[in-house]
Design an enzyme around this catalytic site. Structure first.
Site, PDB file in Angstrom:
ATOM      1  N   GLN A  40       0.821  -1.207   0.000  1.00  0.00           N
ATOM      2  CA  GLN A  40       0.000   0.000   0.000  1.00  0.00           C
ATOM      3  C   GLN A  40       0.861   1.266   0.000  1.00  0.00           C
ATOM      4  O   GLN A  40       1.829   1.379   0.742  1.00  0.00           O
ATOM      5  CB  GLN A  40      -0.889   0.026   1.244  1.00  0.00           C
ATOM      6  CG  GLN A  40      -1.734   1.275   1.336  1.00  0.00           C
ATOM      7  CD  GLN A  40      -2.777   1.169   2.421  1.00  0.00           C
ATOM      8  OE1 GLN A  40      -2.467   1.276   3.602  1.00  0.00           O
ATOM      9  NE2 GLN A  40      -4.005   0.924   2.032  1.00  0.00           N
TER      10      GLN A  40
ATOM     11  N   HIS B 183       0.597   5.199   0.745  1.00  0.00           N
ATOM     12  CA  HIS B 183      -0.261   6.158   1.440  1.00  0.00           C
ATOM     13  C   HIS B 183      -0.193   7.480   0.693  1.00  0.00           C
ATOM     14  O   HIS B 183       0.882   7.904   0.280  1.00  0.00           O
ATOM     15  CB  HIS B 183       0.227   6.327   2.882  1.00  0.00           C
ATOM     16  CG  HIS B 183      -0.754   7.013   3.770  1.00  0.00           C
ATOM     17  ND1 HIS B 183      -1.074   8.339   3.635  1.00  0.00           N
ATOM     18  CD2 HIS B 183      -1.500   6.549   4.803  1.00  0.00           C
ATOM     19  CE1 HIS B 183      -1.978   8.657   4.553  1.00  0.00           C
ATOM     20  NE2 HIS B 183      -2.245   7.597   5.271  1.00  0.00           N
TER      21      HIS B 183
ATOM     22  N   LEU C  30       4.804  10.098   7.525  1.00  0.00           N
ATOM     23  CA  LEU C  30       3.364  10.125   7.331  1.00  0.00           C
ATOM     24  C   LEU C  30       2.686  11.360   7.918  1.00  0.00           C
ATOM     25  O   LEU C  30       2.922  11.735   9.054  1.00  0.00           O
ATOM     26  CB  LEU C  30       2.744   8.888   7.986  1.00  0.00           C
ATOM     27  CG  LEU C  30       1.288   8.680   7.590  1.00  0.00           C
ATOM     28  CD1 LEU C  30       1.204   8.201   6.155  1.00  0.00           C
ATOM     29  CD2 LEU C  30       0.627   7.693   8.518  1.00  0.00           C
TER      30      LEU C  30
ATOM     31  N   GLU D 223      -3.781  10.011   7.855  1.00  0.00           N
ATOM     32  CA  GLU D 223      -4.986  10.114   7.065  1.00  0.00           C
ATOM     33  C   GLU D 223      -6.038  10.952   7.787  1.00  0.00           C
ATOM     34  O   GLU D 223      -6.973  11.473   7.176  1.00  0.00           O
ATOM     35  CB  GLU D 223      -5.536   8.709   6.789  1.00  0.00           C
ATOM     36  CG  GLU D 223      -6.771   8.745   5.933  1.00  0.00           C
ATOM     37  CD  GLU D 223      -7.084   7.400   5.296  1.00  0.00           C
ATOM     38  OE1 GLU D 223      -6.143   6.661   4.987  1.00  0.00           O
ATOM     39  OE2 GLU D 223      -8.267   7.124   5.115  1.00  0.00           O
TER      40      GLU D 223
ATOM     41  N   ARG E  44      -7.107   4.536   0.037  1.00  0.00           N
ATOM     42  CA  ARG E  44      -5.731   4.974  -0.186  1.00  0.00           C
ATOM     43  C   ARG E  44      -5.203   4.654  -1.571  1.00  0.00           C
ATOM     44  O   ARG E  44      -4.530   5.479  -2.180  1.00  0.00           O
ATOM     45  CB  ARG E  44      -4.826   4.306   0.831  1.00  0.00           C
ATOM     46  CG  ARG E  44      -5.079   4.862   2.184  1.00  0.00           C
ATOM     47  CD  ARG E  44      -4.211   4.227   3.200  1.00  0.00           C
ATOM     48  NE  ARG E  44      -4.525   4.867   4.466  1.00  0.00           N
ATOM     49  CZ  ARG E  44      -4.156   4.407   5.632  1.00  0.00           C
ATOM     50  NH1 ARG E  44      -3.439   3.313   5.705  1.00  0.00           N
ATOM     51  NH2 ARG E  44      -4.482   5.057   6.725  1.00  0.00           N
TER      52      ARG E  44
ATOM     53  N   HIS F  15       3.704   2.283   2.522  1.00  0.00           N
ATOM     54  CA  HIS F  15       3.151   2.411   3.858  1.00  0.00           C
ATOM     55  C   HIS F  15       2.830   1.094   4.533  1.00  0.00           C
ATOM     56  O   HIS F  15       3.109   0.899   5.712  1.00  0.00           O
ATOM     57  CB  HIS F  15       1.876   3.258   3.755  1.00  0.00           C
ATOM     58  CG  HIS F  15       1.234   3.537   5.063  1.00  0.00           C
ATOM     59  ND1 HIS F  15       1.903   4.152   6.093  1.00  0.00           N
ATOM     60  CD2 HIS F  15      -0.019   3.305   5.527  1.00  0.00           C
ATOM     61  CE1 HIS F  15       1.090   4.286   7.121  1.00  0.00           C
ATOM     62  NE2 HIS F  15      -0.069   3.765   6.812  1.00  0.00           N
TER      63      HIS F  15
ATOM     64  N   ARG G  26      -5.667  -2.286   2.119  1.00  0.00           N
ATOM     65  CA  ARG G  26      -6.121  -2.149   3.496  1.00  0.00           C
ATOM     66  C   ARG G  26      -6.808  -0.805   3.691  1.00  0.00           C
ATOM     67  O   ARG G  26      -6.340   0.209   3.176  1.00  0.00           O
ATOM     68  CB  ARG G  26      -4.936  -2.226   4.440  1.00  0.00           C
ATOM     69  CG  ARG G  26      -5.244  -1.771   5.840  1.00  0.00           C
ATOM     70  CD  ARG G  26      -4.032  -1.807   6.716  1.00  0.00           C
ATOM     71  NE  ARG G  26      -3.124  -0.708   6.492  1.00  0.00           N
ATOM     72  CZ  ARG G  26      -3.051   0.370   7.283  1.00  0.00           C
ATOM     73  NH1 ARG G  26      -3.843   0.502   8.314  1.00  0.00           N
ATOM     74  NH2 ARG G  26      -2.171   1.318   7.035  1.00  0.00           N
TER      75      ARG G  26
HETATM   76  C1  LIG Z   1       3.371   5.987  10.003  1.00  0.00           C
HETATM   77  C2  LIG Z   1       2.338   4.910  10.136  1.00  0.00           C
HETATM   78  C3  LIG Z   1       1.053   5.229  10.572  1.00  0.00           C
HETATM   79  C4  LIG Z   1       0.086   4.258  10.700  1.00  0.00           C
HETATM   80  N1  LIG Z   1      -1.151   4.617  11.131  1.00  0.00           N
HETATM   81  C5  LIG Z   1      -2.086   3.668  11.273  1.00  0.00           C
HETATM   82  C6  LIG Z   1      -3.379   4.002  11.731  1.00  0.00           C
HETATM   83  O1  LIG Z   1      -3.683   5.146  12.011  1.00  0.00           O
HETATM   84  N2  LIG Z   1      -4.281   3.025  11.875  1.00  0.00           N
HETATM   85  C7  LIG Z   1      -3.969   1.736  11.616  1.00  0.00           C
HETATM   86  O2  LIG Z   1      -4.833   0.897  11.812  1.00  0.00           O
HETATM   87  N3  LIG Z   1      -2.749   1.379  11.178  1.00  0.00           N
HETATM   88  C8  LIG Z   1      -1.803   2.323  10.995  1.00  0.00           C
HETATM   89  N4  LIG Z   1      -0.557   1.953  10.542  1.00  0.00           N
HETATM   90  C9  LIG Z   1      -0.227   0.552  10.333  1.00  0.00           C
HETATM   91  C10 LIG Z   1       0.024  -0.126  11.682  1.00  0.00           C
HETATM   92  O3  LIG Z   1       0.698   0.738  12.541  1.00  0.00           O
HETATM   93  C11 LIG Z   1       0.874  -1.363  11.566  1.00  0.00           C
HETATM   94  O4  LIG Z   1       0.429  -2.152  10.562  1.00  0.00           O
HETATM   95  C12 LIG Z   1       0.818  -2.187  12.845  1.00  0.00           C
HETATM   96  O5  LIG Z   1       1.151  -1.388  13.929  1.00  0.00           O
HETATM   97  C13 LIG Z   1       1.722  -3.360  12.782  1.00  0.00           C
HETATM   98  O6  LIG Z   1       1.872  -3.914  14.068  1.00  0.00           O
HETATM   99  P1  LIG Z   1       2.775  -5.173  14.288  1.00  0.00           P
HETATM  100  O7  LIG Z   1       2.598  -5.561  15.698  1.00  0.00           O
HETATM  101  O8  LIG Z   1       2.446  -6.169  13.272  1.00  0.00           O
HETATM  102  O9  LIG Z   1       4.245  -4.743  13.971  1.00  0.00           O
HETATM  103  P2  LIG Z   1       5.226  -3.637  14.566  1.00  0.00           P
HETATM  104  O10 LIG Z   1       4.563  -2.737  15.496  1.00  0.00           O
HETATM  105  O11 LIG Z   1       5.938  -3.064  13.407  1.00  0.00           O
HETATM  106  O12 LIG Z   1       6.237  -4.474  15.418  1.00  0.00           O
HETATM  107  C14 LIG Z   1       7.219  -5.289  14.868  1.00  0.00           C
HETATM  108  C15 LIG Z   1       8.023  -5.869  15.983  1.00  0.00           C
HETATM  109  O13 LIG Z   1       8.834  -6.897  15.504  1.00  0.00           O
HETATM  110  C16 LIG Z   1      10.122  -6.767  15.985  1.00  0.00           C
HETATM  111  N5  LIG Z   1      11.034  -7.401  15.038  1.00  0.00           N
HETATM  112  C17 LIG Z   1      11.072  -7.243  13.703  1.00  0.00           C
HETATM  113  N6  LIG Z   1      12.043  -7.986  13.183  1.00  0.00           N
HETATM  114  C18 LIG Z   1      12.618  -8.656  14.206  1.00  0.00           C
HETATM  115  C19 LIG Z   1      13.689  -9.576  14.305  1.00  0.00           C
HETATM  116  N7  LIG Z   1      14.371  -9.985  13.246  1.00  0.00           N
HETATM  117  N8  LIG Z   1      14.024 -10.050  15.526  1.00  0.00           N
HETATM  118  C20 LIG Z   1      13.357  -9.628  16.616  1.00  0.00           C
HETATM  119  N9  LIG Z   1      12.353  -8.752  16.577  1.00  0.00           N
HETATM  120  C21 LIG Z   1      11.984  -8.280  15.382  1.00  0.00           C
HETATM  121  C22 LIG Z   1      10.311  -5.303  16.134  1.00  0.00           C
HETATM  122  O14 LIG Z   1      11.298  -5.031  17.091  1.00  0.00           O
HETATM  123  C23 LIG Z   1       8.943  -4.883  16.627  1.00  0.00           C
HETATM  124  O15 LIG Z   1       8.866  -5.025  18.018  1.00  0.00           O
HETATM  125  C24 LIG Z   1       0.405   2.932  10.377  1.00  0.00           C
HETATM  126  C25 LIG Z   1       1.676   2.598   9.934  1.00  0.00           C
HETATM  127  C26 LIG Z   1       2.626   3.582   9.770  1.00  0.00           C
HETATM  128  C27 LIG Z   1       3.948   3.211   9.185  1.00  0.00           C
END
Ligand SMILES: Cc1cc2nc3c(=O)[nH]c(=O)nc-3n(C[C@H](O)[C@H](O)[C@H](O)COP(=O)(O)OP(=O)(O)OC[C@H]3O[C@@H](n4cnc5c(N)ncnc54)[C@H](O)[C@@H]3O)c2cc1C
Ligand code: HEM
Ligand code: SF4
Ligand code: F3S
Ligand code: FES
Lengths: 598, 261, 108, 115
Positions: A254, A256, A266, A269, A300, A367, A409
């Site tokens: 995606q 953004h 970012l 939105e 988006r 994004h 998404r």
């Molecule tokens: C700027 C921005 C704004 C956003 N705003 C929104 C919003 O308003 N609403 C919405 O619904 N979504 C939003 N999103 C999307 C959303 O934030 C993410 O999709 C979501 O938070 C992902 O969560 P997660 O737990 O999967 O991963 P993350 O929060 O990215 O966590 C990944 C974790 O994995 C760990 N990790 C990665 N690789 C390794 C490794 N090799 N070894 C050990 N640890 C590792 C990292 O340390 C981290 O702790 C946004 C995204 C961005 C980039």
């Protein structure tokens, strides 16, 4: 190299964003004594914390004021008045947003449990913004037909992440902070643990567990202009792929519509949700031409494409014509300060414009990764088209593809996805462990493989700089596998990736020390990006249609006859990914495929 | 890197230290191009990726929300990711970057924040909700939420903690970040144990260890005010019972709509 | 009461007493000699004022010294010992100082 | 070392506080000699009335004044919660202290010079 050392836990979670933390918290709360989380950065640094706009859920707290139009004012729904929103409506919006590629059973689960998850967040201490009568405040978001983005000003992800991390601590989850997962141990379709490096000491350990979850986040770092954090290098996705796990729908990336010009950072939105305009260099609200009904609040993929088209046709702004203007001025100082304080500071810090009285230059930015490790609605990872489970291996969040987002998404659905399925995976793993799952033996010394890999990287006398290879990858992905794609460009991307993979073999790690070697990490991350980027391109090449975020100029139509399927990519030795296709779960009576129009 | 370039250069002085090989920290100078819009973090990245890969620092989000990249720049703590390089240069085009003070150095600009996290854990940063939870959300007025805004945006970067001389003197001090967190919990109408929290903070390592130095306010990249939170906690600790009583009263109405005014 | 509060309350008291003390005793600072001092010091009201002043200044000073020392991590184990020492020193000094104040007799 | 106006004010307050404690006990010792009779008292007083001590007395005055005025500032912060004006308040403390020290110090120096 250190002696073989083995660490054992019941449940081991890789990644401490919303997905990983929820899973850990829930499993611990369910009574699993020995839950551990490892994260390559401190949990509170996870990218979930960067989410700004909100988290979706049909709470029915807010409705548009009658007669106010698509961007008119909102009011709380008075007690006793009819609800305007429903789980079904949320489901429908999500399916439509996904361009019918989302699995409808999973979407239904997500939208239903959204309500529970939101109240649970609230009960755990999340500081949401409020309506005057004290309910959780909601705002509009692109692609959603009602205001159902529940928010905490414009730092929603931040408060969610801190809340869930705190609760995980409360339930005595053990954290390995700044540990880097390098490998996944799978034998005979049973997961036995991971190999991870303690970054501080530079030591590599085998970590065994009855159940492992990957919540390692997205892979937006493979692009040049991205909203993603440095950490979002798709490690988990690449590691799983290398271990033989299929990746699903990787071609859907995606973009953004509102990343800060040149930086990609970012602008939420929520800017558009609160009523911001997009203008081209003629100061036209060009969205009128592309989505008259929704204007800037179209989804988006559509808005980003519209922007790119304006740019490509010479109506972009800034010196190189690669920008678009975001106009918030008419919202007024008060609203900007109250609802978008962070966004305002970002604009001031990075492009030197105060949105209260200036036009903010923006451009589309990579994004979100719709694709990822194929898993079912319990986070259970599957090994093939038939859905055979990989015993003891789970995935959730952006790293997973449970396929609730399909081809595109909707904003606010991914915090929800990470939370709901992180939580469900937590319950599933707790059940799995409490029903007597045993620790499975590990043959050989898997850590030794990783040590050898690291040693080889450190010893490589190569002439290339890792960063140059990574930059070239980002450039080719952006230019040739970006918003608009076609056969020629994708072939080009594939060729270049092959070249880059070869160049990487000749790349040297500058830092040779063992202690906190972030140069080594960057090298491993580059390796991972080169791995999954190939899968993205392969999927994009194969998919001869335009659907959601995947837009082929040589195949501009959606093609349900041939392509209403998920792409599954298996690693096939050195030959690159082998693709197969999995049907989409569709309830043809309830939500039959339709044309997607806004 | 000797590409002919039209950009002026900046001199980046960085404190280097690898405890495994160096006896003590030393300063090293690098030159980077001063392209428009470059942040201090960009400069560090340029050095790391093209000049000296062993230069070590933490970063992730690059827009002041994850809290990784707090450092000591030109004598002040700040996040480097949203700091424009141009604005941080002195008359000779130089900038000096050191790790956060008063904390053990792991390598170069990476410090050991263990004591910081221990103190965070010590204030029980999680909410302790009341025994019975309503079916839907607890009701909180927008004013009650606004009172928490001054603490909920803390990104745990440690800029405040490592600017405080008391922390420099004793790691037993809870520290501004954790006290701010405690303030967030104490002020939250949903928290059921404000009395116990205040009693914990009332000790010599809690609110009474703060000497009102104010560095924490100056250092905070999120414009938060730990000092004021500490002052408030001190006062609340004085009238702990009454505060606890008011909380019990408030919690009887947590599931009722906030009356219109 | 906390050391912190002792410190503040004594500080407020000191603002009053120290101001009086500075004005009366040290200004004008000319030709202080035994006789002049004795005359003032012999007044029972002044004796009372001086004793209270002495009390507060000792509280403030010793509490302050205790704070300065215990702010240093290395000494934190000795918190109680320092507190004990401060009380003992305070009592001795208070006894000694009070005796001094009371010892002033009207000139004969 | 993290230098800032906050640090400077704190360091000065602490330094002057400690100096004053030292002085306090000296002072008690000098005055305490009254118990030993007028001769001893005059002797000790004469000892501390040498010019060097007069100069030290100015320093003492400065210490007391700064410590007290800054102490008041800190208490104002405690009781009002004003933190926005932290810098200006510190500069105000320096200014007020300087004025008071001049007002109080000039007579001491004059007295010293005149003998
Ligand atoms: C700027 C921005 C704004 C956003 N705003 C929104 C919003 O308003 N609403 C919405 O619904 N979504 C939003 N999103 C999307 C959303 O934030 C993410 O999709 C979501 O938070 C992902 O969560 P997660 O737990 O999967 O991963 P993350 O929060 O990215 O966590 C990944 C974790 O994995 C760990 N990790 C990665 N690789 C390794 C490794 N090799 N070894 C050990 N640890 C590792 C990292 O340390 C981290 O702790 C946004 C995204 C961005 C980039
Ligand atoms: C009007 C007079 C005075 C006022 C208003 C005053 C005020 C204060 C205050 C508010 C503090 C607390 C500072 C902090 O916690 O950071 C303090 C500390 C202290 N004071 Fe005073 N004081 C006065 C006179 C004195 C005198 C006469 C002495 C010595 C005999 C003294 C010795 C100390 C010491 C040792 C400290 C501890 C220093 C520290 O914690 O930094 N003070 N004073
Ligand atoms: S209070 Fe401010 S400086 Fe301190 S940790 Fe939080 S954000 Fe960082
Ligand atoms: S700097 Fe330290 S002493 Fe108090 S006011 Fe801030 S915590
Ligand atoms: S990199 Fe996240 S705060 Fe600077």
């Amino acid at each position: 190299m250190p002696e073989t050392e083995i660490i054992v836990h019941d449940i081991l979670i890789v990644g401490a964003g919303l997905a990983g933390s929820w899973a850990a918290m829930v499993a611990a709360k369910q009574g699993v004594q020995d839950v551990a989380v490892l994260s390559k950065i401190h949990p509170l640094r996870s990218h979930s914390g960067a989410a700004q706009g909100g988290i979706a859920g049909a709470l029915n707290n807010v409705r548009p004021v009658a007669g106010g139009g698509p961007d008119g004012p909102l009011e709380q729904i008075p007690a006793g008045d009819a609800p305007i929103d429903s789980v079904d409506l949320h489901v429908f919006d999500t399916i439509k947003g996904s361009d019918w590629l989302g699995d409808q059973d999973a979407i239904e689960i997500m939208c239903r449990e959204a309500i529970d998850v939101l109240y649970e967040y609230e009960h755990m201490g999340c500081v949401f913004s409020r309506t005057p009568d004290g309910r959780i405040a909601q705002r509009r978001f692109g692609g959603h037909s009602t205001p159902r983005a529940n928010y905490a000003a414009d730092w929603t992800g931040h408060v969610l992440l801190h809340t869930i991390h705190e609760q995980a601590l409360r339930h005595k989850v053990k954290f390995y902070n700044e540990w880097y997962c390098m490998d996944l141990i799978i034998e005979d379709n049973v997961c036995r643990g991971v190999v991870a490096m303690d970054v501080l000491q530079g030591k590599i350990y085998t970590m065994r567990a009855k159940a492992v979850l990957f919540g390692t986040g997205g892979y937006g770092r493979a692009y040049k202009i991205t909203s993603n954090a440095f950490a979002n290098t798709g490690d988990g996705v690449a590691i799983a792929y290398n271990a033989g796990i299929p990746l699903m729908d990787m071609e859907f990336v995606q973009f953004h519509p509102t990343g800060l010009y040149k930086h990609g950072i970012l602008m939420s939105e929520a800017c558009r949700g609160e009523g911001g305009y997009l203008l081209n260099n003629k100061h036209e609200r060009f969205m009128e031409r592309y989505a008259k009904g929704k204007m800037e609040l179209a989804p988006r993929d559509l808005v980003s494409r519209s922007e790119q088209q304006e740019i490509d046709e010479g109506r972009g702004v800034e010196a190189d014509g690669q920008g678009i203007w975001l106009d918030l001025r008419h919202l007024g100082r008060e609203k900007i300060m109250e609802r978008l304080p962070q966004v305002r500071e970002l604009a001031i810090d990075f492009v030197g414009v105060d949105p209260i009285d200036g036009l903010v230059p923006i451009q589309p930015t990579a994004h979100y990764s719709m694709g990822g490790i194929a898993a079912d609605a319990d986070g259970q990872v599957i090994a093939d088209l038939a859905g055979t489970p990989v015993v003891g291996f789970y995935a959730a969040g952006e790293a997973a593809c449970i396929s609730v987002h399909g081809a595109n998404r909707l904003g606010t659905n991914s915090l929800l996805d990470a939370s709901v399925f992180g939580r469900r995976a937590g319950y599933a793993m707790a059940r799995f462990v409490q029903n007597g799952a045993a620790l499975q033996p590990v043959s050989g010394d898997p850590a030794q493989r990783s040590r050898a890999r690291v040693q080889a990287l450190l010893d490589n006398p190569g002439t290339e700089l890792v960063e140059d290879v990574a930059q070239d990858l980002k450039t080719t992905m952006t230019n040739n596998c970006g918003i608009f794609r076609d056969e020629a460009r994708l072939q080009q991307a594939m060729r270049e990736i092959k070249v880059l993979q070869a160049r990487f073999k000749n790349a040297r790690t500058m830092d040779k020390s063992s202690r906190f070697n972030t140069d080594l990490l960057a090298t491993l991350e580059a390796d991972h990006m080169l791995t999954f980027s190939e899968v993205i391109v392969a999927g994009a090449l194969a998919r001869q249609e335009s659907r959601g975020a995947h837009s082929r100029t040589d195949f501009p139509q959606r093609d349900d006859d041939r392509w209403l399927v998920h792409t599954m990519a298996h690693k096939n030795g050195a030959d690159g990914p082998q693709l197969s296709f999995k049907p989409v779960t569709i309830d043809y009576d309830k939500y039959p495929p339709q044309e997607r129009k806004y | 890197m000797s590409n002919p370039s039209t950009h002026p250069t900046a001199t980046v002085r960085i404190q280097r230290f690898n405890p495994e090989t160096d006896a003590k920290p030393h300063m090293q100078e690098f030159q980077v191009e001063l392209k428009p819009g470059v942040t201090v973090l960009d400069a560090l990245h340029e050095i790391k990726t093209h000049q000296d890969g062993s230069l070590t620092f933490r970063r992730s989000c690059r827009h002041a929300i994850c809290g990784s990249c707090a450092m000591h720049v030109n004598g002040k703590n700040e996040l480097v990711c949203n700091a424009p390089l141009k604005d941080r240069l002195d008359r000779n085009g130089r900038i000096t970057i050191r790790p956060l003070p008063y904390l053990p150095i792991i390598k170069d600009l990476v410090v050991d924040r263990s004591s910081f996290w221990e103190q965070y854990l010590r204030v029980k940063p999680w909410l302790m909700p009341p025994a019975d939870t309503p079916e839907k959300e607890f009701r909180m007025s927008p004013e009650e939420v606004a009172a928490l805004n001054s603490a909920e945006t803390c990104i745990m970067c440690g800029a405040c903690y490592s600017s405080c001389q008391i922390v420099g003197l004793t790691k037993e001090y809870i520290g501004p970040h954790a006290l701010l967190k405690a303030f967030l919990r104490v002020m939250d109408p949903r928290d059921a144990i404000p009395g116990a929290r205040l009693a914990d903070l009332d000790g010599a390592d809690g609110v009474y260890r703060c000497r009102t130095i104010f560095n924490c306010i100056d250092a905070c990249p999120k414009n938060l005010n730990p000092t004021l939170a500490i002052e408030t906690l001190r006062k609340l600790a004085q009238k702990r019972e009454a505060f606890e009583q008011a909380r019990i009263e408030r919690q009887k109405h947590l599931d009722e709509p906030i009356p219109a005014r | 009461m906390r050391v912190f509060q002792m410190q503040r309350i004594s500080a407020i008291a000191l603002v009053v007493f120290l101001t009086i003390h500075m004005i009366v005793v040290h200004y004008p600072p000319f030709h202080i000699d035994f006789d002049q001092i004795i005359i003032r010091m012999a007044d029972p009201l002044w004796k009372a004022i001086d004793i209270v002043f002495l009390f507060f200044v000792l509280v403030h000073a010793l509490a302050g010294a205790w704070v300065v020392l215990t702010d240093v991590q290395r000494f934190s184990r000795l918190k109680r010992a320092f507190a004990g020492a401060a009380i003992v020193i305070g009592l001795i000094a208070f006894y000694y100082g009070t005796k001094t104040i009371l010892a002033f007799q009207p000139p004969v | 070392m993290y230098t800032s106006s906050g640090f400077i004010s704190f360091a000065l307050r602490r330094l002057t506080g400690v100096a004053l404690v030292v002085y306090l006990f000296m002072h008690l010792w000098v005055i305490g000699s009254v118990n030993a009779g007028p001769e001893a008292f005059d002797a000790r007083l004469a000892f501390v009335q040498q010019p060097l001590f007069k100069l030290l007395e100015v320093a003492l005055l400065a210490a007391v004044v700064y410590h007290a005025v800054d102490g008041i500032r800190i208490m104002v912060v405690h009781y009002t919660g004003i933190t926005e004006y932290r810098k200006s308040m510190f500069y105000a403390v320096l200014a007020v202290s300087t004025l008071l020290v001049i007002a109080g110090g000039v007579p001491i120096i004059r007295f010293m010079l005149e003998g």
